[in-house]
Design a protein around this motif. Structure first.
Motif, PDB file in Angstrom:
ATOM      1  N   THR A  19      22.698  11.555 -15.672  1.00 54.75           N
ATOM      2  CA  THR A  19      23.299   9.687 -15.679  1.00 54.75           C
ATOM      3  C   THR A  19      24.797   9.515 -16.263  1.00 54.75           C
ATOM      4  O   THR A  19      25.111   8.793 -15.706  1.00 54.75           O
ATOM      5  CB  THR A  19      21.671   8.620 -15.774  1.00 54.75           C
ATOM      6  N   ARG A  48      18.223  14.022 -16.408  1.00 53.38           N
ATOM      7  CA  ARG A  48      17.977  15.564 -16.639  1.00 53.38           C
ATOM      8  C   ARG A  48      16.939  15.763 -15.805  1.00 53.38           C
ATOM      9  O   ARG A  48      17.101  17.889 -15.793  1.00 53.38           O
ATOM     10  CB  ARG A  48      17.157  15.692 -18.475  1.00 53.38           C
ATOM     11  N   ARG A 114      14.391   4.775 -22.057  1.00 50.82           N
ATOM     12  CA  ARG A 114      14.586   5.061 -20.320  1.00 50.82           C
ATOM     13  C   ARG A 114      13.208   5.574 -19.436  1.00 50.82           C
ATOM     14  O   ARG A 114      12.001   6.004 -20.558  1.00 50.82           O
ATOM     15  CB  ARG A 114      15.489   5.891 -19.723  1.00 50.82           C
ATOM     16  N   SER A 118      13.716  11.272 -18.242  1.00 52.30           N
ATOM     17  CA  SER A 118      15.207  11.276 -19.446  1.00 52.30           C
ATOM     18  C   SER A 118      15.626  12.085 -20.233  1.00 52.30           C
ATOM     19  O   SER A 118      15.101  11.914 -20.674  1.00 52.30           O
ATOM     20  CB  SER A 118      15.331   9.804 -19.315  1.00 52.30           C
ATOM     21  N   GLY A 119      16.733  12.873 -20.548  1.00 51.70           N
ATOM     22  CA  GLY A 119      17.544  13.383 -21.282  1.00 51.70           C
ATOM     23  C   GLY A 119      17.772  12.807 -22.687  1.00 51.70           C
ATOM     24  O   GLY A 119      16.911  12.772 -23.870  1.00 51.70           O
ATOM     25  N   VAL A 120      17.211  11.211 -22.167  1.00 51.36           N
ATOM     26  CA  VAL A 120      18.391  10.698 -23.282  1.00 51.36           C
ATOM     27  C   VAL A 120      16.931   9.981 -23.928  1.00 51.36           C
ATOM     28  O   VAL A 120      16.062   9.848 -25.505  1.00 51.36           O
ATOM     29  CB  VAL A 120      19.034   8.762 -23.064  1.00 51.36           C
ATOM     30  N   ARG A 186      25.317  14.636 -29.274  1.00 53.26           N
ATOM     31  CA  ARG A 186      24.747  15.102 -27.591  1.00 53.26           C
ATOM     32  C   ARG A 186      26.416  15.277 -27.121  1.00 53.26           C
ATOM     33  O   ARG A 186      27.118  15.520 -27.169  1.00 53.26           O
ATOM     34  CB  ARG A 186      24.073  14.632 -25.956  1.00 53.26           C
TER      35      ARG A 186
HETATM   36  P1  PGA Z   1      19.573  10.818 -18.681  1.00 53.80           P
HETATM   37  O1  PGA Z   1      19.513  12.629 -19.375  1.00 53.80           O
HETATM   38  O2  PGA Z   1      20.248  10.762 -17.854  1.00 53.80           O
HETATM   39  O3  PGA Z   1      18.437  12.323 -18.087  1.00 53.80           O
HETATM   40  O4  PGA Z   1      18.729  10.301 -20.338  1.00 53.80           O
HETATM   41  C1  PGA Z   1      21.384  12.353 -20.324  1.00 53.80           C
HETATM   42  C2  PGA Z   1      20.733  12.930 -21.232  1.00 53.80           C
HETATM   43  O5  PGA Z   1      20.442  14.444 -21.585  1.00 53.80           O
HETATM   44  O6  PGA Z   1      22.208  13.465 -22.229  1.00 53.80           O
END
Ligand code: PGA
Length: 234
Positions: A19, A48, A114, A118-120, A186
């Motif tokens: 995203t 992610r 989130r 989500s990776g964040v 990141r």
């Molecule tokens: P996300 O990805 O949308 O899964 O949070 C962003 C990231 O991994 O930096």
């Protein structure tokens, strides 16, 4: 060479991105389409975990995400651009303008997180955990856009990619807090499964994107400058 050119005349290219990359992937794809008008492109944006799942199922030709070496699958990864994560508050929040705010102070604030996958979210949860802290989660939201609206609505603060503010930064409703240890650095990589040969179109896009990374960095610098107009910024 002639065969090469032919291969780029017509065809399909599918890009899958996390995203935070959706704030720039359309610009790169737009420029790519202008250079290669016969190629049909599609862009799939997901979190992610979902992007990694799409890659395992070979649903797209190429992917953009971060930390490619922690996913447990052999991949080829090419560095694309930085993806700094920052703490965002509404512009009238009392912590705006304060310097070097400790993370301990941040957990006293209501926090918007989130969705799982989500990776964040993973990064934030890890960071707070490393400090023996837990964010005071007020709500979970499945999109960066919804989070920005929730911050403006006064529901709390959050951690977002600096890229996610590139169109809003000048509007003056959101501010970056100057928190110790931020921004979290990141990065974005162009990724594909190791051993899976890229199509000529995908290889051409990869080189094209790397060539355009300077535009990404310039946009990021502009977003940062616009956000930092009101005081100390990370
Ligand atoms: P996300 O990805 O949308 O899964 O949070 C962003 C990231 O991994 O930096």
């Amino acid at each position: 060479r002639l065969a090469d050119l032919k291969g780029l005349k017509r065809g399909r290219f599918r890009l899958g991105v996390i995203t935070t990359a959706k704030y720039f992937a359309p610009e790169i794809l737009g420029a790519f389409c202008e250079a290669y008008p016969g190629i049909d492109v599609s862009l799939k944006v997901s979190n992610r975990h979902r992007v990694i799942e799409r890659m395992s199922n070979h649903e797209d030709d190429l992917y953009i995400f971060g930390e490619p070496d922690t996913i447990g699958l052999p991949v080829e990864a090419t560095y694309l651009a930085p993806n700094p994560l920052i703490i965002v508050a509404r512009a009238d929040h009392p912590l705006v303008g304060a310097s070097n705010i400790p993370l301990e102070r941040i957990v006293q604030e209501r926090f918007i997180l989130r969705e799982p996958g989500s990776g964040v979210r993973d990064t934030i949860t890890r960071l707070f955990g490393e400090h023996g802290l837990k964010p005071n989660v007020r709500m979970e939201l499945g999109s960066n856009e919804a989070i920005k609206h929730a911050i403006i609505a006064g529901l709390g603060i959050s951690i977002l990619s600096l890229h996610s503010l590139n169109l809003d930064a000048g509007a003056g409703r959101l501010s970056m807090l100057n928190v110790a240890g931020f921004p979290i650095q990141r990065d974005w990589y162009l990724v594909h499964p190791k051993g899976r040969e890229l199509s000529l179109i995908a290889r051409t896009f990869l080189a094209f994107a790397v060539e355009h990374q300077v535009n990404i960095q310039e946009t990021l610098a502009r977003t940062h400058a616009a956000l930092c107009q009101s005081g100390p910024c990370n």
